[in-house]
Design an enzyme around this catalytic site. Structure first.
Site, mmCIF file in Angstrom:
data_model
loop_
_atom_site.group_PDB
_atom_site.id
_atom_site.type_symbol
_atom_site.label_atom_id
_atom_site.label_comp_id
_atom_site.label_asym_id
_atom_site.label_seq_id
_atom_site.Cartn_x
_atom_site.Cartn_y
_atom_site.Cartn_z
ATOM 1 N N HIS A 72 0.941 -1.160 -0.045
ATOM 2 C CA HIS A 72 0.049 0.030 0.074
ATOM 3 C C HIS A 72 0.861 1.062 -0.321
ATOM 4 O O HIS A 72 0.461 2.338 0.649
ATOM 5 C CB HIS A 72 -0.916 0.271 1.264
ATOM 6 C CG HIS A 72 -1.998 -1.003 1.240
ATOM 7 N ND1 HIS A 72 -3.171 -0.963 0.735
ATOM 8 C CD2 HIS A 72 -1.958 -2.357 1.711
ATOM 9 C CE1 HIS A 72 -3.801 -2.239 0.904
ATOM 10 N NE2 HIS A 72 -3.177 -2.868 1.432
ATOM 11 N N ARG A 110 -7.311 7.111 3.972
ATOM 12 C CA ARG A 110 -6.286 6.870 2.929
ATOM 13 C C ARG A 110 -6.720 5.706 2.032
ATOM 14 O O ARG A 110 -6.852 4.732 2.588
ATOM 15 C CB ARG A 110 -4.924 6.678 3.599
ATOM 16 C CG ARG A 110 -3.816 6.710 2.645
ATOM 17 C CD ARG A 110 -2.216 6.627 3.197
ATOM 18 N NE ARG A 110 -1.184 6.359 2.181
ATOM 19 C CZ ARG A 110 -0.702 5.259 1.812
ATOM 20 N NH1 ARG A 110 -1.499 4.054 2.171
ATOM 21 N NH2 ARG A 110 0.224 5.098 0.856
ATOM 22 N N ASN A 150 -10.248 -2.887 2.503
ATOM 23 C CA ASN A 150 -10.053 -2.781 1.331
ATOM 24 C C ASN A 150 -11.169 -2.581 0.316
ATOM 25 O O ASN A 150 -12.338 -2.575 0.933
ATOM 26 C CB ASN A 150 -9.488 -4.149 0.785
ATOM 27 C CG ASN A 150 -8.200 -4.282 0.897
ATOM 28 O OD1 ASN A 150 -7.256 -3.286 1.331
ATOM 29 N ND2 ASN A 150 -7.758 -5.786 0.938
ATOM 30 N N PHE A 192 1.149 -14.128 4.530
ATOM 31 C CA PHE A 192 1.303 -12.851 3.905
ATOM 32 C C PHE A 192 2.378 -12.315 3.308
ATOM 33 O O PHE A 192 2.486 -12.035 2.139
ATOM 34 C CB PHE A 192 0.536 -11.906 5.020
ATOM 35 C CG PHE A 192 0.289 -10.376 4.482
ATOM 36 C CD1 PHE A 192 -0.630 -10.151 3.675
ATOM 37 C CD2 PHE A 192 1.340 -9.252 4.579
ATOM 38 C CE1 PHE A 192 -1.065 -8.939 3.282
ATOM 39 C CE2 PHE A 192 1.112 -7.990 4.296
ATOM 40 C CZ PHE A 192 -0.010 -7.797 3.505
ATOM 41 N N HIS A 220 -3.573 0.956 11.871
ATOM 42 C CA HIS A 220 -3.520 -0.434 12.862
ATOM 43 C C HIS A 220 -4.931 -0.918 13.115
ATOM 44 O O HIS A 220 -5.739 -0.433 14.048
ATOM 45 C CB HIS A 220 -2.728 -0.132 14.059
ATOM 46 C CG HIS A 220 -2.384 -1.213 14.814
ATOM 47 N ND1 HIS A 220 -2.660 -2.774 14.325
ATOM 48 C CD2 HIS A 220 -1.888 -1.603 16.003
ATOM 49 C CE1 HIS A 220 -2.171 -3.692 15.288
ATOM 50 N NE2 HIS A 220 -1.875 -2.931 16.233
HETATM 51 FE FE1 HDD Z 1 -2.560 -4.946 5.509
HETATM 52 C C1 HDD Z 1 -1.081 -1.854 5.165
HETATM 53 C C2 HDD Z 1 -5.555 -3.663 4.287
HETATM 54 C C3 HDD Z 1 -3.927 -8.036 5.380
HETATM 55 C C4 HDD Z 1 0.231 -5.998 6.913
HETATM 56 N N1 HDD Z 1 -3.036 -3.112 4.938
HETATM 57 C C5 HDD Z 1 -2.512 -1.901 4.930
HETATM 58 C C6 HDD Z 1 -3.066 -0.861 4.448
HETATM 59 C C7 HDD Z 1 -4.415 -1.366 4.025
HETATM 60 C C8 HDD Z 1 -4.490 -2.634 4.588
HETATM 61 C C9 HDD Z 1 -5.751 -0.596 3.571
HETATM 62 C C10 HDD Z 1 -2.516 0.541 3.972
HETATM 63 C C11 HDD Z 1 -3.148 1.510 5.213
HETATM 64 C C12 HDD Z 1 -2.556 2.993 5.000
HETATM 65 O O1 HDD Z 1 -3.108 3.644 4.035
HETATM 66 O O2 HDD Z 1 -1.733 3.302 5.591
HETATM 67 N N2 HDD Z 1 -4.341 -5.557 4.950
HETATM 68 C C13 HDD Z 1 -5.427 -5.104 4.644
HETATM 69 C C14 HDD Z 1 -6.541 -5.626 4.346
HETATM 70 C C15 HDD Z 1 -6.161 -7.030 4.821
HETATM 71 C C16 HDD Z 1 -4.557 -6.940 5.055
HETATM 72 C C17 HDD Z 1 -7.872 -5.402 4.201
HETATM 73 C C18 HDD Z 1 -6.703 -8.120 4.918
HETATM 74 C C19 HDD Z 1 -8.175 -8.375 5.045
HETATM 75 N N3 HDD Z 1 -2.037 -6.764 6.100
HETATM 76 C C20 HDD Z 1 -2.614 -7.818 6.160
HETATM 77 C C21 HDD Z 1 -2.028 -8.811 6.802
HETATM 78 C C22 HDD Z 1 -0.672 -8.359 7.142
HETATM 79 C C23 HDD Z 1 -0.815 -6.975 6.868
HETATM 80 C C24 HDD Z 1 -2.415 -10.602 6.984
HETATM 81 C C25 HDD Z 1 0.375 -8.885 7.949
HETATM 82 C C26 HDD Z 1 0.629 -10.013 8.693
HETATM 83 N N4 HDD Z 1 -0.681 -3.977 5.673
HETATM 84 C C27 HDD Z 1 0.301 -4.686 6.457
HETATM 85 C C28 HDD Z 1 1.407 -3.762 7.058
HETATM 86 C C29 HDD Z 1 1.201 -2.316 6.344
HETATM 87 C C30 HDD Z 1 -0.382 -2.831 5.631
HETATM 88 C C31 HDD Z 1 2.729 -4.491 6.415
HETATM 89 C C32 HDD Z 1 2.106 -1.724 5.474
HETATM 90 C C33 HDD Z 1 1.950 -0.396 5.634
HETATM 91 C C34 HDD Z 1 1.261 -0.156 7.073
HETATM 92 O O3 HDD Z 1 0.883 -1.708 7.470
HETATM 93 O O4 HDD Z 1 1.013 0.468 7.822
HETATM 94 O O5 HDD Z 1 1.807 -3.980 8.115
#
Ligand code: HDD
Length: 713
Positions: free
Chosen positions: A74, A111, A147, A160, A338
């Site tokens: 993202h 966002r 999402n 993931f 978060h």
């Molecule tokens: Fe995630 C970012 C949505 C599964 C780990 N995620 C992130 C963002 C969105 C989502 C919208 C961007 C937020 C922003 O605008 O700053 N993610 C999802 C959805 C998931 C999902 C809807 C499943 C239903 N995500 C998911 C899993 C993991 C992560 C299973 C890890 C185990 N996601 C992250 C992250 C991020 C992230 C690596 C990258 C930047 C952040 O968190 O702040 O931690």
């Protein structure tokens, strides 16, 4: 700032941290006024620069450290401030205050993002879109990190990093950027049957939205609502755009990626600047705890959705975005979401994907924002003051008074006190837990195709065609025939016609799925978690097709008026007024950006030159009336440019309206050889022609006629 924005507690909080350079003198970071910002301090005019030049050093040092790591996923996104208003109380289900009092307004920052691409990649990649909402409630920040697709690729957070590594550019050569159409993604998918439902969504036009304002948002997981009596309900969260859910065509998306890679960012920014505030209905699907097992899927499985036919979405609030950020980095980039930022009355479920997320998000902010004090960055602060005994760390901002930084204490009078439940103290859902420690997948998760079938069944014919062609496009970029064959084998469990359509076009046969025999225990091999083909309990669901979306608005649609000197003023003004009264945006396209002088001497200023913009930037076209104007547009130098421009809009199924005396242009385009009635090609013939055009814009596209419109190539 208007009155609404002044009342927004988050905006007022941000004001304290906002500066404005208007009429100010340039200073160093220490507040020292700078007298010369052009030259470094030297031993002589042609001499070496002095190390003592603290002004140069400060400027360059700061510059050297301007970049921070982009989000691991993202990374590319855009955001805006707004407000969430509650229209119907949910007090029966949750004690969350922002969901209790009708009329209550809660500041938000939202966002939107793509997932796979880097921060500088195109907005129009075929990808899932992030839809992350931070509610600045009186009880602390609540983040709904969702999402635009209601399900996910995998069932357990353990997968993931594998999923993300597979979709990101390949590690040896870092190709391709912002695209899933490559070997490693499809290799992974072909071996992960649980991904197939999400693949249906990701290959549908949902993955190429017309605008962030025209996407749905979903919390994806089942969450829990807890009311003041402690009763528990499962809940799924939805945002439904007031403008409807609309997409662009894939060939259009590819062209936009070249002509305007900031298409979605620009669209969000401009609509807010123009006062066309993006709005969504906020809805919930509520399931009493005792009905948890009433479905033919597991509520804890994030690859499943709850069909609206089984549990209707109750619309209870409105999300409105009404203010652009002042500074992209300070706000949009530094915002830290978060799923574990909760308020009393909302809790998690045991969804194993959600459980893993609860670890990942704080962890990632530590490397991205560099300090455990990221919550103190203005955009991340809660609107209620933070009181705890956490201290110090990089870049600490808060000045916590007093001797005491521990608890219990007597010196500080025991402060800060723990809050009782009735005072808003958070307590986790008092769920009974009993089980053996296992590293395993529940049998209730092993049905990978029935909802994929439901999604495919629910699509209109044009949507099915787009989905099939998206699969063909993606798999054609896969260089390993065995991967293409395995994906086709997976598709065959969803729909036989779909599988054979794709197979034929990617050079493989539909065969019985042959999973590679890997040297890991069979029950731990995801490839072996292959479910039987099974019919969905809900055969198809209306809400899953964009065909059934809202199609009665032209608000913020961009209409290109093609004109040249001699254009008919009355005609232009009258249609422009009608469109603008309904909230559409009219942009003039001239032969160049030079002023256009109309038939009565009126001057129109083009926003675009037809040579430097493409029709993909517009929702609909009007070829303005006026013999002289037409003559200029059909000048041999202009003619090929003008006709190609219109032909392309035609191919993309847009509404095109021909004014008076424009037959020469009409006849020069492919439209003149159309064989059937087309409701989105309108000639100015009668009084209701304008109205027909307005209706055609509101319908978005005539996807049904896509084959016909493209068959004359
Ligand atoms: Fe995630 C970012 C949505 C599964 C780990 N995620 C992130 C963002 C969105 C989502 C919208 C961007 C937020 C922003 O605008 O700053 N993610 C999802 C959805 C998931 C999902 C809807 C499943 C239903 N995500 C998911 C899993 C993991 C992560 C299973 C890890 C185990 N996601 C992250 C992250 C991020 C992230 C690596 C990258 C930047 C952040 O968190 O702040 O931690």
């Amino acid at each position: 700032m208007n009155k609404n924005q002044q009342d927004n507690k988050k905006i007022s909080q941000l004001q304290e941290h906002t500066t404005d350079n208007q009429d100010r003198k340039l200073t160093t970071n220490q507040g020292l006024k700078i007298n010369n910002n052009q030259d470094s301090l030297k031993t002589d005019e042609r001499g070496s620069t002095l190390l003592e030049d603290f002004i140069l050093r400060e400027k360059i040092t700061h510059f050297d450290h301007e970049r921070i790591p982009e989000r691991i996923v993202h990374a590319r996104g855009s955001g805006a401030h707004g407000v969430f208003k509650l229209n119907k109380s949910l007090a029966k289900y949750t004690k969350a205050k922002f969901l209790n009092e009708v009329g209550k307004e809660t500041p938000v920052f939202v966002r939107f993002s793509t997932v796979a691409g880097s921060a500088g990649s195109t907005d129009l990649a075929r990808d899932v879109r992030g839809f992350a909402v931070k509610f600045y409630t009186e009880e602390g920040n609540y983040d709904l990190v969702g999402n635009n697709i209601p399900v996910f690729f995998i069932q357990d957070a353990m997968k993931f990093p594998d999923l993300v590594h597979a979709v990101k550019p390949e590690p040896d050569n870092a190709i391709p950027q912002a695209a899933s159409a490559h070997d490693t993604f499809w290799d992974f998918i072909s071996l992960m049957p649980e991904s197939m439902h999400m693949i249906m969504w990701a290959m549908s036009d949902r993955a190429i939205p017309r605008s962030y304002r025209m996407m749905e948002g979903f919390g994806v997981h089942s969450f829990k609502f807890i009311n003041s009596e402690g009763a528990v309900h499962f809940v799924k969260f939805h945002f439904k755009p007031k403008l409807g859910v609309h997409s662009v065509a894939w060939s259009e998306a590819q062209k936009i990626s070249g002509t305007d890679p900031d298409f979605h960012r620009r669209d969000l920014w401009e609509s807010i600047e123009n006062g066309a505030f993006p709005e969504w209905d906020f809805g919930v699907q509520i399931i009493p705890e005792e009905n948890e097992h009433d479905f033919d899927f597991d509520l804890l499985d994030p690859t499943k959705l709850v069909p609206e036919e089984l549990v209707p979405v109750q619309l209870v609030g409105t999300l409105t975005l009404n203010r652009n950020p002042d500074n992209f980095f300070a706000e949009t980039e530094q915002i830290a979401f978060h799923p574990g930022h909760l308020v009393p009355g909302i809790d998690f479920t045991n969804d194993p994907l959600l459980q893993g997320r609860l670890f990942s998000y704080t962890d990632t902010q530590l490397s991205r924002l560099g300090s455990p004090n990221f919550h103190e960055i203005p955009i991340n602060r809660s609107i209620n003051t933070v009181h705890n005994n956490q201290r110090d760390g990089h870049m600490r901002q808060q000045i916590a008074k007093g001797k005491v930084s521990y608890e219990p204490n007597s010196i500080g009078g025991g402060c800060p006190f723990q809050a009782m439940m009735k005072e808003g103290g958070f307590t986790s859902n008092n769920e009974r837990v009993d089980g053996n420690k296992v590293r395993a997948r529940s049998n209730s998760f092993v049905d990978h195709y029935s909802q994929a079938k439901m999604f495919f069944n629910s699509q209109s014919e044009p949507e099915k065609t787009h989905l099939q062609n998206a699969l063909v496009f993606e798999l054609s970029k896969v260089t390993f025939p065995e991967i293409r064959e395995r994906v086709v084998g997976q598709l065959n469990f969803i729909n036989k016609d779909l599988a054979s359509y794709v197979a034929k076009r990617v050079g493989v046969e539909v065969k019985k799925l042959d999973m590679p025999n890997q040297s890991i225990p069979a029950d731990a091999n995801p490839a072996n978690l292959q479910s039987e083909e099974r019919e969905p309990a809900t055969k198809s669901s209306e809400a899953l097709s964009m065909e059934n979306t809202v199609k009665d608005k032209i608000e913020s649609r961009i209409i290109g008026f093609i004109m040249a000197n001699g254009v008919n003023t009355q005609d232009v003004k009258s249609l422009k007024n009608k469109l603008e009264n309904k909230g559409a945006v009219v942009q003039i396209i001239g032969p160049s950006v030079a002023s256009v002088i109309a038939d009565d001497g009126t001057v129109f200023e083009p926003k675009h030159s037809i040579t430097s913009v493409a029709s993909v930037s517009f929702d609909a076209l009007y070829i303005c009336s006026g013999k002289q104007s037409v003559k200029e547009l059909m000048h041999p130098e202009q003619k090929p440019i003008v006709t190609e421009f219109i032909n392309e809009a035609y191919k993309h199924c847009k509404a095109i309206y021909f004014g008076n005396d424009t037959d020469e242009i009409y006849n020069a385009t492919r439209i003149s050889s159309k064989k059937h009635e087309d409701p989105a090609i309108i000639k100015k013939e009668s009084d209701d022609s304008d109205q027909k055009f307005i209706q055609a814009i509101a319908s978005h596209r005539v996807w049904d006629l896509e084959k016909e419109r493209n068959s004359m190539d």
